[in-house]
Structure formats: structure tokens, C-alpha cells
Design a protein around this motif. Structure first.
Motif, mmCIF file in Angstrom:
data_model
loop_
_atom_site.group_PDB
_atom_site.id
_atom_site.type_symbol
_atom_site.label_atom_id
_atom_site.label_comp_id
_atom_site.label_asym_id
_atom_site.label_seq_id
_atom_site.Cartn_x
_atom_site.Cartn_y
_atom_site.Cartn_z
ATOM 1 N N ALA A 57 78.702 -32.448 22.777
ATOM 2 C CA ALA A 57 77.684 -33.313 23.393
ATOM 3 C C ALA A 57 78.233 -34.118 24.564
ATOM 4 N N MET A 58 79.186 -33.573 25.307
ATOM 5 C CA MET A 58 79.643 -34.265 26.519
ATOM 6 C C MET A 58 78.529 -34.181 27.572
ATOM 7 N N ARG A 59 78.064 -35.313 28.017
ATOM 8 C CA ARG A 59 76.987 -35.369 29.012
ATOM 9 C C ARG A 59 77.307 -36.493 29.998
ATOM 10 N N VAL A 60 77.272 -36.155 31.301
ATOM 11 C CA VAL A 60 77.524 -37.155 32.342
ATOM 12 C C VAL A 60 76.232 -37.377 33.120
ATOM 13 N N ASP A 61 75.924 -38.622 33.415
ATOM 14 C CA ASP A 61 74.749 -38.960 34.240
ATOM 15 C C ASP A 61 74.833 -38.156 35.538
ATOM 16 N N VAL A 70 78.282 -37.216 38.449
ATOM 17 C CA VAL A 70 79.115 -36.028 38.226
ATOM 18 C C VAL A 70 80.066 -35.813 39.403
ATOM 19 N N GLY A 71 81.140 -35.121 39.110
ATOM 20 C CA GLY A 71 82.101 -34.772 40.153
ATOM 21 C C GLY A 71 83.016 -35.913 40.561
ATOM 22 N N ARG A 72 83.027 -36.993 39.796
ATOM 23 C CA ARG A 72 83.898 -38.133 40.137
ATOM 24 C C ARG A 72 85.037 -38.305 39.133
ATOM 25 N N GLY A 73 85.159 -37.396 38.224
ATOM 26 C CA GLY A 73 86.261 -37.497 37.264
ATOM 27 C C GLY A 73 85.889 -38.209 35.976
ATOM 28 N N VAL A 74 84.591 -38.498 35.770
ATOM 29 C CA VAL A 74 84.181 -39.239 34.566
ATOM 30 C C VAL A 74 84.464 -38.422 33.294
ATOM 31 N N ALA A 75 84.048 -37.138 33.305
ATOM 32 C CA ALA A 75 84.245 -36.307 32.105
ATOM 33 C C ALA A 75 85.731 -36.141 31.810
ATOM 34 N N THR A 76 86.525 -35.982 32.854
ATOM 35 C CA THR A 76 87.972 -35.830 32.654
ATOM 36 C C THR A 76 88.530 -37.077 31.965
ATOM 37 N N ALA A 77 88.163 -38.258 32.492
ATOM 38 C CA ALA A 77 88.704 -39.501 31.937
ATOM 39 C C ALA A 77 88.247 -39.697 30.491
ATOM 40 N N THR A 127 78.845 -19.405 30.549
ATOM 41 C CA THR A 127 78.398 -19.625 31.926
ATOM 42 C C THR A 127 78.680 -21.050 32.430
ATOM 43 N N ASN A 128 79.229 -21.916 31.602
ATOM 44 C CA ASN A 128 79.374 -23.324 31.989
ATOM 45 C C ASN A 128 80.630 -23.563 32.831
ATOM 46 N N ALA A 129 80.546 -23.177 34.103
ATOM 47 C CA ALA A 129 81.728 -23.204 34.987
ATOM 48 C C ALA A 129 82.418 -24.568 35.052
ATOM 49 N N GLY A 167 91.120 -25.497 32.665
ATOM 50 C CA GLY A 167 91.971 -25.696 33.830
ATOM 51 C C GLY A 167 92.752 -26.984 33.724
ATOM 52 N N ARG A 168 92.170 -28.038 34.209
ATOM 53 C CA ARG A 168 92.908 -29.298 34.372
ATOM 54 C C ARG A 168 93.475 -29.851 33.059
ATOM 55 N N LEU A 169 92.712 -29.744 31.964
ATOM 56 C CA LEU A 169 93.172 -30.364 30.714
ATOM 57 C C LEU A 169 94.011 -29.420 29.846
HETATM 58 C C1 LIG Z 1 80.241 -30.592 32.743
HETATM 59 C C2 LIG Z 1 80.231 -32.087 32.990
HETATM 60 C C3 LIG Z 1 80.504 -32.779 31.660
HETATM 61 C C4 LIG Z 1 81.329 -32.406 34.005
HETATM 62 O O1 LIG Z 1 81.320 -33.816 34.212
HETATM 63 P P1 LIG Z 1 82.037 -34.464 35.520
HETATM 64 O O2 LIG Z 1 82.206 -35.919 35.261
HETATM 65 O O3 LIG Z 1 81.318 -34.049 36.704
HETATM 66 O O4 LIG Z 1 83.446 -33.751 35.473
HETATM 67 P P2 LIG Z 1 84.706 -34.179 36.334
HETATM 68 O O5 LIG Z 1 84.276 -34.935 37.544
HETATM 69 O O6 LIG Z 1 85.679 -34.848 35.439
HETATM 70 O O7 LIG Z 1 85.217 -32.752 36.807
HETATM 71 C C5 LIG Z 1 85.678 -31.796 35.951
HETATM 72 C C6 LIG Z 1 85.891 -30.482 36.695
HETATM 73 O O8 LIG Z 1 84.637 -29.812 36.796
HETATM 74 C C7 LIG Z 1 84.417 -29.439 38.161
HETATM 75 N N1 LIG Z 1 83.004 -29.467 38.394
HETATM 76 C C8 LIG Z 1 82.145 -30.516 38.277
HETATM 77 N N2 LIG Z 1 80.894 -30.102 38.577
HETATM 78 C C9 LIG Z 1 80.979 -28.779 38.880
HETATM 79 C C10 LIG Z 1 80.036 -27.784 39.253
HETATM 80 N N3 LIG Z 1 78.741 -28.052 39.372
HETATM 81 N N4 LIG Z 1 80.495 -26.532 39.456
HETATM 82 C C11 LIG Z 1 81.791 -26.209 39.339
HETATM 83 N N5 LIG Z 1 82.739 -27.113 38.975
HETATM 84 C C12 LIG Z 1 82.329 -28.372 38.772
HETATM 85 C C13 LIG Z 1 85.149 -30.490 38.947
HETATM 86 O O9 LIG Z 1 85.418 -30.011 40.258
HETATM 87 C C14 LIG Z 1 86.408 -30.667 38.132
HETATM 88 O O10 LIG Z 1 87.321 -29.613 38.376
HETATM 89 P P3 LIG Z 1 88.625 -29.892 39.285
HETATM 90 O O11 LIG Z 1 89.356 -30.994 38.603
HETATM 91 O O12 LIG Z 1 89.346 -28.596 39.205
HETATM 92 O O13 LIG Z 1 88.103 -30.251 40.621
HETATM 93 C C15 LIG Z 1 78.863 -32.556 33.552
HETATM 94 O O14 LIG Z 1 78.547 -31.774 34.680
HETATM 95 C C16 LIG Z 1 77.721 -32.443 32.583
HETATM 96 O O15 LIG Z 1 77.361 -33.431 31.924
HETATM 97 N N6 LIG Z 1 77.146 -31.227 32.448
HETATM 98 C C17 LIG Z 1 76.000 -30.953 31.594
HETATM 99 C C18 LIG Z 1 76.309 -30.956 30.122
HETATM 100 C C19 LIG Z 1 77.413 -30.020 29.726
HETATM 101 O O16 LIG Z 1 77.458 -28.881 30.121
HETATM 102 N N7 LIG Z 1 78.319 -30.527 28.867
HETATM 103 C C20 LIG Z 1 79.432 -29.796 28.348
HETATM 104 C C21 LIG Z 1 79.124 -29.239 27.007
HETATM 105 S S1 LIG Z 1 80.553 -28.417 26.328
#
Ligand SMILES: CC(C)(COP(=O)(O)OP(=O)(O)OC[C@H]1O[C@@H](n2cnc3c(N)ncnc32)[C@H](O)[C@@H]1OP(=O)(O)O)[C@@H](O)C(=O)NCCC(=O)NCCS
Length: 370
Positions: free
Chosen positions: A90-94, A98-105, A129-131, A139-141
Motif C-alpha cells: 500500500a505504498m502511495r504518494v500524493d 511524486v518524483g521527489r524522493g518521498v517513496a525512497t525516503a 508493469t509498475n516501472a 534498482g536504487r534500494l
Molecule cells: C511508485 C511511487 C510509490 C513512487 O513514489 P515517488 O515518491 O515518486 O518515488 P521516488 O521519488 O522516491 O522515486 C523512486 C524511483 O522511481 C522513479 N519514478 C518515479 N516516477 C516514475 C515514473 N512515472 N516512471 C518511471 N520511473 C519513475 C524515480 O525516477 C526514482 O528512480 P531513480 O531513483 O532511479 O530516479 C508513486 O508513484 C505511487 O504512489 N504510485 C502509485 C501506487 C503504487 O504503484 N504503489 C506501489 C505499490 S507496490
């Protein structure tokens, strides 16, 4: 006694982001559900009250706080903890963050909490399919990819085998076993042919704790031969969407609860080689709709044809005998899901409902990313 991680002070993200990570409270409920509602597969509303009470694992949030403005919850995730294993879900970012490192942190911070709470490894399942998640987790983690898991949801068609047993379908059938012959008049019919009667269904029996050592050896033999991937995982009996380690103790518990079905090369008890097994749980009462039909979960299946066809026939017979089951969920390792079409009629399980996820795992003994 485990440390109560909610007594720990909240932590600021190391990456210099204006983020604070902490355990979610009931006051976060609306903010968390609002984030979750942005995404498909929005199942958090069904479980949020339970996970808010979860003290072994927990629901965690990341709060974004700039200058003197009030903090804003921008991400949520749940760590489901069982034994020494944790699953992140249930990882979900507003979407605005997204793309600011929130999920990583948040993920790194949660892994630290899990380690403090006595977990030895952490797992995660995400759709193939969840790239973004593959980049983040694989990758990073640095999580290791263990293989794929496949779920078939909402199966209400319990006729897995062809009912059209004719000369074309069964070239070895003896004279007289033509289209008009009763299906059970074809003793040499291929496994899985004939309505719910794989010819050798007698090889399947309900497993007891005495069967567990042989089943365990059989499984280990399959693993050693590279036939099981991901290795060592199983669906949960009451929640097939969640995975856990398939330990010998868990297998014994399933056997004691009557959930184990064992196939042997020939009908017979211990001493006749095991060639397959399945784990099945039945819920005659709906978990979702009061008075609604029940459901069944086939949360593991292992073996090659003909054992797999015989096991499936036995399981489906059990489901029908219960009389109150409306749907079946299959939860299978990717290697076994690939073997299924060889023993079922074409198009079974019904297509379009399958979900295929990559399973990742990380040993929490390894150093965690900064
Ligand atoms: C997936 C998700 C959690 C990523 O959150 P985030 O805060 O944007 O992630 P981060 O900023 O920490 O980035 C993590 C990596 O994902 C990459 N990334 C983020 N959005 C991306 C996109 N749309 N396409 C490809 N890569 C993407 C980032 O570039 C980063 O990779 P890098 O370090 O190699 O550059 C968020 O997009 C989300 O909530 N998605 C919908 C719900 C979901 O799929 N949850 C996961 C269930 S397992």
C-alpha cells in the motif's frame, strides 16, 4: 517483547527533504484515503481500520512540512509483519509530490523500523508493469528479484476440464470410448480430460501431519531442481493476496487444519512417492457481504501433470461439495501458474483477471541505503 516503534521519535528524511516520517494515527485516516483514492487498485479503505491498529507492523506516513506551514501527509505505506518477516504494501504518494524522493525516503525509514522490530527480511510484490517501483525497489534500494507470483481472481467457473472427450481428444482411448461413451469409460484418457474427473483422482488424499515430512522433501527436491520460483513462499490461508514464507511449521499447521491435499504417484499411503500437493482454504460464509456466497482460496499448488490435474480435480470437487462457494481465488508461484494450462481446458482459469507481480526481497542484515 518487541519495542513499540510508535514510541520512537519521528524522523526527518536524510535526503534533506522537508519530510517527517511517523506512525499513522486515526487522525490521518482522511488524508491517507484521499491519497489512496488517486490510484487504481484502491483497497486501502477496506483494511485501513485494521492496519491503523496494527502494532506489530504498522501504517506509516510521510509528512511534508515547509517553513512554518502546517505539515501535510504526502505518502503512506503499510508494513505487514509476521514472525521475522515484513511485507511492504500500500505504498502511495500524493500525485503532487511524486518524483521527489518521498517513496525512497519512506521505504528506507520503514525498513529501519522493521529491523528494530526484529524482522530479518522484507518483501514486496508489485505488478510487472509498475516501472517506478521496479526502479525504486529493484534498482536504487537493491532488493533482490525472487520471481513472479500470479493471482487469478473471482473464478466462478468450476469446470476446469474438457467435457468433450472424443477420439480426437483422446487418441489412446479404447474402442467404444467415442463421443457417446460416458467419460469414465475411458481409462487411458489424458489427465484432466473428463468432467471433474482426472482419471487418477484417486491418487489425491487429504494430507495429515504424518504426510508433512514427505511433502516437505518433495518440495525441497523441486526447489533443488530449479522448478520453484519464487522459492519458499506461499499465500496466506485467510488472505491469499498476501504472501509469507512457506516453512515446515506452517505446512504442518495447514495439514492440521485440513488444508493440505497430497498427490501420490499411485494411490496409497506413506511410502508411495509424493508427486504434488495443494493448499486450500474454504470460507463458506462471505467475508464481505452478510449472507453472500462463500469463497475458496487455492493458495499453493506444486507438481507436474498428471498430479496437478488430479489435485485440481480434487480441490474443485471439495469446493462443489461445500455447496456454498461462489468464487475461487488462485494464488500461485509463477513457475506453477505456467504449468496450469497443460492440465485444464483452454481458457481456464478465465482470462483477464490474472495479476502477475514481481516478488522482491531484501535481507535486513545488509546495510540499508543512506
Ligand atoms: C511508485 C511511487 C510509490 C513512487 O513514489 P515517488 O515518491 O515518486 O518515488 P521516488 O521519488 O522516491 O522515486 C523512486 C524511483 O522511481 C522513479 N519514478 C518515479 N516516477 C516514475 C515514473 N512515472 N516512471 C518511471 N520511473 C519513475 C524515480 O525516477 C526514482 O528512480 P531513480 O531513483 O532511479 O530516479 C508513486 O508513484 C505511487 O504512489 N504510485 C502509485 C501506487 C503504487 O504503484 N504503489 C506501489 C505499490 S507496490
Amino acid at each position: 517483547m518487541l519495542p513499540e516503534s510508535d514510541t520512537l521519535p519521528p524522523m526527518t528524511a536524510p535526503a534533506g527533504l522537508p519530510l517527517t516520517m511517523r506512525r499513522a494515527t486515526p487522525a490521518d485516516r482522511d488524508a491517507v484515503l484521499a491519497i489512496s483514492a488517486h490510484y487504481e487498485n484502491n483497497w486501502l479503505p477496506y483494511v485501513i481500520d485494521g492496519v491503523l491498529r496494527d502494532r506489530r507492523g504498522g501504517l506509516y506516513v510521510a509528512e511534508w512540512r515547509e517553513d512554518d506551514r502546517p505539515g501535510r501527509v504526502v505518502a503512506v505505506a503499510h508494513a505487514a509483519v509476521k514472525g521475522d518477516e515484513a511485507w511492504l504494501e500500500a505504498m502511495r504518494v500524493d500525485p503532487g509530490f511524486v518524483g521527489r524522493g518521498v517513496a525512497t525516503a519512506l521505504t528506507v525509514w520503514m525498513m529501519e523500523r522493521c529491523r528494530e522490530n526484529g524482522c530479518r527480511w522484507v518483501g514486496l510484490a508489485t505488478e510487472v508493469t509498475n516501472a517506478p517501483v521496479h526502479r525504486l525497489i529493484g534498482g536504487r534500494l537493491g532488493f533482490r528479484e525472487m520471481g513472479r507470483w500470479v493471482w487469478f481472481d473471482d473464478i466462478s467457473d468450476f469446470e476446469a476440464f474438457s467435457t468433450e472427450l472424443g477420439p480426437d481428444a483422446a487418441p489412446d482411448a479404447p474402442p467404444g470410448a467415442g463421443p457417446d461413451a460416458a467419460p469414465d469409460a475411458a481409462p487411458d484418457a489424458p489427465p484432466g480430460a473428463g468432467p471433474d474427473a482426472a482419471p487418477d483422482a484417486a491418487r489425491v488424499s487429504r494430507g495429515s501431519p504424518e504426510d508433512v515430512p514427505e511433502v516437505w522433501d518433495f518440495l525441497n527436491g523441486r526447489k533443488a531442481a530449479g522448478l520453484v520460483r519464487p522459492e519458499g513462499l506461499v499465500g496466506q490461508a485467510v488472505s491469499p493476496w498476501r504472501l509469507e514464507k512457506l516453512t515446515r511449521a506452517r505446512l504442518s499447521r495447514h495439514a492440521r487444519a485440513g488444508r493440505l491435499f497430497v498427490s501420490r504417484e499411485r494411490p496409497g499411503g506413506a511410502g508411495t512417492p509424493v508427486d504434488g500437493f495443494a493448499l486450500l482454504s474454504l470460507f463458506p460464509k462471505s467475508s464481505f457481504v452478510p449472507g453472500g456466497p462463500g469463497w475458496a482460496s487455492l493458495f499453493y499448488l506444486e507438481g507436474d501433470a498428471p498430479a496437478t490435474g488430479a489435485l485440481l480435480a480434487a480441490v474443485l470437487r471439495e469446493i462443489r461439495a461445500c455447496g456454498r462457494i461462489g468464487v475461487l481465488i488462485l494464488s500461485l508461484p509463477g513457475t506453477q501458474a505456467k504449468r496450469l494450462p497443460a492440465v485444464t481446458r483452454s481458457g481456464w482459469p478465465p482470462g483477464g483477471q490474472a495479476m502477475e507481480a514481481v516478488i522482491y526481497q531484501k535481507d535486513l542484515g545488509e546495510s540499508l541505503p543512506e
